[in-house]
Design an enzyme around this catalytic site. Structure first.
Site, PDB file in Angstrom:
ATOM      1  N   ALA A 196       0.808  -1.236   0.000  1.00  0.00           N
ATOM      2  CA  ALA A 196       0.000   0.000   0.000  1.00  0.00           C
ATOM      3  C   ALA A 196       0.836   1.278   0.000  1.00  0.00           C
ATOM      4  O   ALA A 196       0.275   2.370   0.083  1.00  0.00           O
ATOM      5  CB  ALA A 196      -1.017   0.030   1.146  1.00  0.00           C
ATOM      6  N   ALA A 197       2.157   1.163  -0.138  1.00  0.00           N
ATOM      7  CA  ALA A 197       2.967   2.390  -0.221  1.00  0.00           C
ATOM      8  C   ALA A 197       2.556   3.194  -1.463  1.00  0.00           C
ATOM      9  O   ALA A 197       2.418   4.415  -1.408  1.00  0.00           O
ATOM     10  CB  ALA A 197       4.454   2.034  -0.278  1.00  0.00           C
ATOM     11  N   GLY A 198       2.330   2.479  -2.567  1.00  0.00           N
ATOM     12  CA  GLY A 198       1.891   3.165  -3.785  1.00  0.00           C
ATOM     13  C   GLY A 198       0.523   3.810  -3.604  1.00  0.00           C
ATOM     14  O   GLY A 198       0.270   4.907  -4.089  1.00  0.00           O
ATOM     15  N   ASP A 199      -0.352   3.130  -2.890  1.00  0.00           N
ATOM     16  CA  ASP A 199      -1.697   3.682  -2.650  1.00  0.00           C
ATOM     17  C   ASP A 199      -1.616   4.937  -1.772  1.00  0.00           C
ATOM     18  O   ASP A 199      -2.356   5.906  -1.991  1.00  0.00           O
ATOM     19  CB  ASP A 199      -2.591   2.627  -1.987  1.00  0.00           C
ATOM     20  CG  ASP A 199      -2.732   1.392  -2.861  1.00  0.00           C
ATOM     21  OD1 ASP A 199      -2.763   1.533  -4.101  1.00  0.00           O
ATOM     22  OD2 ASP A 199      -2.806   0.278  -2.306  1.00  0.00           O
TER      23      ASP A 199
END
Ligand code: RIB
Length: 306
Positions: free
Chosen positions: A249-252
């Protein structure tokens, strides 16, 4: 009151096992603790937006099951408006995640109810889009629904932010309708056919995507930060160094923070700095939605204030 962001996308229950490393094909590995976390790229981005203080409405689908109940409840607890989340006669989406000691993940998704997000469902929620600050989308729901939402948003003059994840080929006409395209290295490589390992290679890929008609390209590069290409010279935004626990979820987190900063009137480079800060913070906590940072935490990292 700020205008809401609309997120069209997936909701998954993430089933996570930590292992010393990723298994090879045919291999059984003994891992350590198992955890269950609310996830799904769409839902993660909606929660990322809500944690940063912006009103946000989610459009998507879950099943009529306990995972569906839990995912809706978590969104609501985070402050996300779930009036656009429907129930389908299919199991709620599930993601099987293996997390290595280095904090890197591999993910396999069974989309289930996410596959029931149709153009009809999207059209039902056109009134939500009419007054939105921006439309935020990914590619974990069927492409016809994504295309319909983009068309409707553009018809209402609403900016379109597409995170083309997971990676898949896209029709050129779709890319040309995107105001802000936010791929990671793998997605940019797949969309352009170019290698994307460094900021220099990212610049070449971003130029190809802009020539395809994307308004602004923000190419995320993990621990190398992000590259922003708008009308002028490309700008490399460095990453914030952190101790990595889990990159899920780093990209999110990046996309949610970028969208919030943008809708508050910040320029794309500053918005990408918010994105890098939120992405870095998300790497420091286990699980998708539990890791999405608050506005205070993001601003503290961006400004350097203790
Ligand atoms: O981007 C991370 C997400 O991808 C996880 O939460 C998982 O559900 C998959 O959709």
């Amino acid at each position: 009151m700020a205008r809401p962001l609309i997120v069209l996308g997936s909701l998954n229950m993430d089933l996570v096992i930590r292992a010393p490393r990723h298994p090879r094909p045919g291999e059984t590995l003994v891992g350590s603790n198992f955890g269950m976390f609310p996830g799904g790229k769409g839902a993660n981005q909606a929660v990322a937006v809500a944690r940063l203080g912006q009103p946000v409405t989610m459009i998507g689908c879950v099943g009529r099951d306990a995972f569906g109940d839990a995912l809706i409840a978590t969104l609501q607890a985070a402050g996300v408006d779930t009036t656009g989340v429907a129930r389908a006669d299919a199991a709620t989406g599930v993601a099987l995640i293996t997390l290595s000691a280095a904090g890197e993940n591999t993910i396999v998704v069974a989309p289930g109810a996410n596959g029931a997000v149709t153009p009809e469902l999207v059209r039902m929620h056109e009134p939500l889009m009419a007054g939105a600050a921006a439309l935020l989308l990914q590619l974990e729901v069927p492409l016809p629904a994504v295309e319909t939402a983009i068309r409707l948003a553009r018809g209402h003059g609403v900016p379109v932010i597409l995170n083309p994840a997971p990676a898949r080929p896209l029709p050129a006409e779709l890319i040309a309708q995107v105001d802000y395209l936010i791929p990671n290295q793998h997605e940019a490589a797949l969309l352009t056919g170019l290698p994307v390992h460094s900021p220099e290679e990212a610049q070449m890929a971003a130029e190809v995507l802009r020539r395809s008609g994307a308004g602004v390209v923000v190419l995320t590069l993990g621990e190398q930060g992000a590259l922003v290409l708008a009308d002028g010279e490309p700008v490399h935004v460095p990453a914030f160094p952190v101790e990595v626990v889990d990159t899920t979820a780093a990209g999110d987190a990046f996309v949610g923070a970028f969208a919030v900063a943008l809708s508050e009137g910040r320029a794309p480079v500053e918005a990408a700095t918010w994105g890098c800060a939120a992405g870095a913070l998300a790497c420091t906590v286990l699980g998708a939605q539990p890791s999405l940072p608050t506005r205070t935490a993001v601003l503290r990292l961006v400004t350097g204030d203790e």
